[in-house]
Design a protein around this motif. Structure first.
Motif, PDB file in Angstrom:
ATOM      1  N   LEU A   1       0.832  -1.218   0.000  1.00  0.00           N
ATOM      2  CA  LEU A   1       0.000   0.000   0.000  1.00  0.00           C
ATOM      3  C   LEU A   1       0.864   1.265   0.000  1.00  0.00           C
ATOM      4  O   LEU A   1       0.634   2.191  -0.797  1.00  0.00           O
TER       5      LEU A   1
ATOM      6  N   PHE B   1       1.639   4.559  -2.944  1.00  0.00           N
ATOM      7  CA  PHE B   1       1.536   6.018  -2.791  1.00  0.00           C
ATOM      8  C   PHE B   1       2.899   6.714  -2.820  1.00  0.00           C
ATOM      9  O   PHE B   1       2.998   7.859  -3.249  1.00  0.00           O
ATOM     10  N   VAL B   2       3.938   6.062  -2.287  1.00  0.00           N
ATOM     11  CA  VAL B   2       5.256   6.689  -2.173  1.00  0.00           C
ATOM     12  C   VAL B   2       6.232   6.002  -3.141  1.00  0.00           C
ATOM     13  O   VAL B   2       6.626   4.862  -2.902  1.00  0.00           O
ATOM     14  N   PRO B   3       6.617   6.680  -4.220  1.00  0.00           N
ATOM     15  CA  PRO B   3       7.450   6.005  -5.236  1.00  0.00           C
ATOM     16  C   PRO B   3       8.945   6.000  -4.892  1.00  0.00           C
ATOM     17  O   PRO B   3       9.772   6.452  -5.679  1.00  0.00           O
TER      18      PRO B   3
ATOM     19  N   ALA C   1     -17.432   1.859  -2.832  1.00  0.00           N
ATOM     20  CA  ALA C   1     -15.995   2.167  -2.748  1.00  0.00           C
ATOM     21  C   ALA C   1     -15.583   2.423  -1.302  1.00  0.00           C
ATOM     22  O   ALA C   1     -14.545   1.913  -0.838  1.00  0.00           O
ATOM     23  N   LEU C   2     -16.416   3.189  -0.571  1.00  0.00           N
ATOM     24  CA  LEU C   2     -16.105   3.455   0.846  1.00  0.00           C
ATOM     25  C   LEU C   2     -16.120   2.156   1.652  1.00  0.00           C
ATOM     26  O   LEU C   2     -15.253   1.927   2.503  1.00  0.00           O
TER      27      LEU C   2
ATOM     28  N   ALA D   1     -15.571  -0.851   0.489  1.00  0.00           N
ATOM     29  CA  ALA D   1     -14.414  -1.669   0.083  1.00  0.00           C
ATOM     30  C   ALA D   1     -13.133  -1.156   0.739  1.00  0.00           C
ATOM     31  O   ALA D   1     -12.307  -1.952   1.206  1.00  0.00           O
ATOM     32  N   ILE D   2     -12.983   0.181   0.788  1.00  0.00           N
ATOM     33  CA  ILE D   2     -11.785   0.762   1.436  1.00  0.00           C
ATOM     34  C   ILE D   2     -11.766   0.386   2.916  1.00  0.00           C
ATOM     35  O   ILE D   2     -10.738  -0.048   3.455  1.00  0.00           O
ATOM     36  N   ALA D   3     -12.928   0.533   3.568  1.00  0.00           N
ATOM     37  CA  ALA D   3     -13.002   0.222   5.006  1.00  0.00           C
ATOM     38  C   ALA D   3     -12.668  -1.251   5.252  1.00  0.00           C
ATOM     39  O   ALA D   3     -11.903  -1.577   6.168  1.00  0.00           O
TER      40      ALA D   3
ATOM     41  N   LEU E   1      -8.864  -1.855   4.615  1.00  0.00           N
ATOM     42  CA  LEU E   1      -8.014  -1.294   5.680  1.00  0.00           C
ATOM     43  C   LEU E   1      -8.174  -2.062   6.993  1.00  0.00           C
ATOM     44  O   LEU E   1      -7.214  -2.240   7.738  1.00  0.00           O
ATOM     45  N   ARG E   2      -9.403  -2.529   7.240  1.00  0.00           N
ATOM     46  CA  ARG E   2      -9.640  -3.326   8.461  1.00  0.00           C
ATOM     47  C   ARG E   2      -8.811  -4.605   8.429  1.00  0.00           C
ATOM     48  O   ARG E   2      -8.212  -4.999   9.421  1.00  0.00           O
ATOM     49  N   VAL E   3      -8.769  -5.237   7.261  1.00  0.00           N
ATOM     50  CA  VAL E   3      -7.978  -6.466   7.112  1.00  0.00           C
ATOM     51  C   VAL E   3      -6.488  -6.137   7.223  1.00  0.00           C
ATOM     52  O   VAL E   3      -5.723  -6.839   7.877  1.00  0.00           O
TER      53      VAL E   3
ATOM     54  N   ILE F   1      -4.952  -3.627   8.806  1.00  0.00           N
ATOM     55  CA  ILE F   1      -4.459  -3.278  10.146  1.00  0.00           C
ATOM     56  C   ILE F   1      -4.735  -4.403  11.165  1.00  0.00           C
ATOM     57  O   ILE F   1      -4.449  -4.257  12.353  1.00  0.00           O
TER      58      ILE F   1
ATOM     59  N   MET G   1       4.551  11.831  -5.829  1.00  0.00           N
ATOM     60  CA  MET G   1       3.948  11.170  -4.669  1.00  0.00           C
ATOM     61  C   MET G   1       2.483  11.593  -4.517  1.00  0.00           C
ATOM     62  O   MET G   1       2.168  12.761  -4.672  1.00  0.00           O
TER      63      MET G   1
ATOM     64  N   PHE H   1      -8.538   7.792   7.248  1.00  0.00           N
ATOM     65  CA  PHE H   1      -9.472   6.660   7.339  1.00  0.00           C
ATOM     66  C   PHE H   1      -9.040   5.706   8.451  1.00  0.00           C
ATOM     67  O   PHE H   1      -9.844   5.302   9.294  1.00  0.00           O
TER      68      PHE H   1
ATOM     69  N   GLN I   1     -11.568  -4.249  -5.846  1.00  0.00           N
ATOM     70  CA  GLN I   1     -12.877  -4.057  -5.213  1.00  0.00           C
ATOM     71  C   GLN I   1     -13.613  -5.379  -4.977  1.00  0.00           C
ATOM     72  O   GLN I   1     -14.206  -5.564  -3.914  1.00  0.00           O
TER      73      GLN I   1
ATOM     74  N   ALA J   1     -12.774  -7.038  -1.675  1.00  0.00           N
ATOM     75  CA  ALA J   1     -13.396  -6.551  -0.438  1.00  0.00           C
ATOM     76  C   ALA J   1     -14.679  -7.305  -0.159  1.00  0.00           C
ATOM     77  O   ALA J   1     -14.957  -7.673   0.994  1.00  0.00           O
TER      78      ALA J   1
ATOM     79  N   PHE K   1     -21.271  -4.528   3.059  1.00  0.00           N
ATOM     80  CA  PHE K   1     -20.105  -4.172   3.876  1.00  0.00           C
ATOM     81  C   PHE K   1     -20.482  -3.832   5.319  1.00  0.00           C
ATOM     82  O   PHE K   1     -19.616  -3.589   6.136  1.00  0.00           O
TER      83      PHE K   1
END
Lengths: 209, 245
Positions: free
Chosen positions: A22, A26-28, A189-190, A192-194, A197-199, A201, B1, B12, B65, B68, B203
């Motif tokens: 992840l 974001f950070v190349p 999308a929200l 799926a993101i949640a 991220l839950r998985v 962390i 970046m 989040f 997606q 998820a 979800f």
């Protein structure tokens, strides 16, 4: 009390790998991007191995059905025979892109899948009728009415062109349907993101770790 | 970046952890979603009647997606397996992708380990039924017909082929609850099942099945970001209207 050290260790590996991929997205940073690429390569190899494990599982399930004479064991036998035949053709008759393999693909697999597609279209019409019969609500009527209207106006009817009908179809599809779909997609999308991220962390672990 | 993306993820996660810590032990009122009420009663009824529960994870794999919704399906499977594993007819999971099948077996194994009945674990309870969408559906249909299933839960990534499974369940006289992240599948589920999960309702499954504080925190975080998005969209539209942007 016996403590299973394997579980937190595996969970930590999963979380760390996920976080590195992840952050690498974001950070190349050169090292991080290389590591991310390496992890993704490993994931591809592991997925291929998982496919073999999956096919073995499929064969075991059908073999057990044949052995115990469960309902539909004839179909299971057909599945196993097809699997063995395909493996033999790929191994002994020139690989996955040989003429024999392509013959199997074009004259066995494609027609079977096309037949299922045909069954699906009949099933969907039947389902549509059953929905109206089961729940006669305003939402179902809107759903059914819109679906029918869009389907009917999608065809070009010779000598039948009511003024404004095509514009109405475009308006429904581009304004109402697109807006609704975008709203639903934003929510998905929200979600799926949640979930991701839950998985990531470790707050949710739908695996044995 | 990509600082904006990184900030989004950071916020989040911070909200998820913060709300998870503060909402621990706090009971939150959730709006009623018929599918989850039916799921709870359906599991109980299946165990009492000695019938089987079938959960299908679709064929989306664990990436992107669709991944998820696969993970949500696995969470639901975990809850179902915990409740119904003591039944005479243990639950069964079908998948259209190998990694999903392996993960479903893993879920079953860990549940049986947790309840101290590892000897009852059957690796075939997590099945791969096919590797293409239609072969997956064709392979899942005999499970619905022949395994004395009383409740089918379709939770994962599906396409229009899900109608074949839902139709098989209808003809077998079993109930079907279904949710997916795929819009085509949602339309099919709306027409073909008694209790469809629309939009992001899939979800929210963890919160409704009381899978832990993190699921409640997740719902709250999603709500906060949803309102933020609504405000951004409205502000963008207003700025466009007055010619600022």
């Amino acid at each position: 009390m016996k403590t299973n050290l394997r579980v937190p260790f595996l969970a930590a590996i999963a979380m760390l790998s996920g976080l590195l991929v992840l952050v690498g997205y974001f950070v190349p940073l050169p090292g991080l991007s290389d590591l991310r690429g390496l992890f993704l390569d490993w994931a591809v190899v592991l997925t291929a191995v998982a496919a073999i494990v999956g096919v073995v599982n499929l064969a075991k399930v059908h073999w057990r059905k044949v052995r115990t004479g469960q309902p539909g064991s004839v179909f299971s036998l057909t599945t196993l025979a097809s699997l063995v035949l395909t493996i033999l053709v790929v191994i002994f008759l020139g690989g996955a892109t040989s003429a024999w393999s392509l013959w199997l693909f074009n004259y066995a697999l494609v027609p079977i899948e096309a037949s299922l597609l045909a069954i699906l279209s009949v099933t969907l019409i039947y389902t549509f009728a059953r929905m109206i019969n089961r729940r006669f609500t305003i939402f179902n009527l809107i759903f059914a009415g819109t679906a029918l209207f869009i389907l009917i106006t999608a065809f070009a009817w010779a000598g039948f062109d009511i003024f404004g009908l095509r514009d109405l179809r475009s308006w429904i599809m581009q304004v109402w349907a697109a807006a609704g779909a975008r709203g639903i997609l934003l929510g998905i999308a929200l979600g799926a993101i949640a979930t991701g991220l839950r998985v990531l962390i470790g707050a949710d672990r739908p695996y044995s770790g | 970046m990509n600082w904006l993306g990184l900030l989004f993820v950071f916020l989040f996660v911070a909200l998820l952890l913060g709300l998870g810590a503060t909402s621990r032990g706090v009971k939150r009122e959730l709006r009623e979603i018929p599918a989850f009420a039916r799921l709870a009663s359906g599991i109980g009824a299946a165990v009492e009647a000695g019938r089987r529960l079938h959960l299908s994870l679709g064929h989306g794999g664990i990436l992107g997606q669709p991944g998820a919704s696969t993970f949500m399906g696995l969470s639901i499977l975990q809850r179902i397996a915990r409740t119904a594993s003591v039944s005479d007819m243990p639950p069964i999971a079908t998948s259209g992708e190998s990694v999903q099948a392996i993960l479903s077996q893993d879920v079953f194994q860990s549940v049986y380990q947790t309840i101290g009945a590892e000897s009852q674990f059957d690796p075939n309870s997590g099945q791969l039924t096919g590797l293409s969408p239609f072969s997956f559906a064709a392979g899942a249909m005999p499970v619905v017909f022949d395994q004395q299933v009383s409740l089918n839960v379709l939770a994962g990534s599906f396409g229009s082929e899900a109608a074949l499974i839902a139709d098989a369940a209808e003809r077998a006289g079993s109930m079907t609850l279904a949710g997916s992240e795929n819009l085509t599948a949602q339309a099919v589920f709306y027409a073909s099942t008694e209790a469809p999960l629309i939009g992001e309702e899939l979800f929210a499954a963890g919160a409704y099945l009381q899978a832990g504080a993190s699921h409640n925190a997740s719902l709250m975080t999603q709500d906060i970001f949803r309102w933020l998005l609504i405000l951004v969209i409205l502000a963008g539209a207003a700025a466009r209207l007055v010619g600022v942007w």
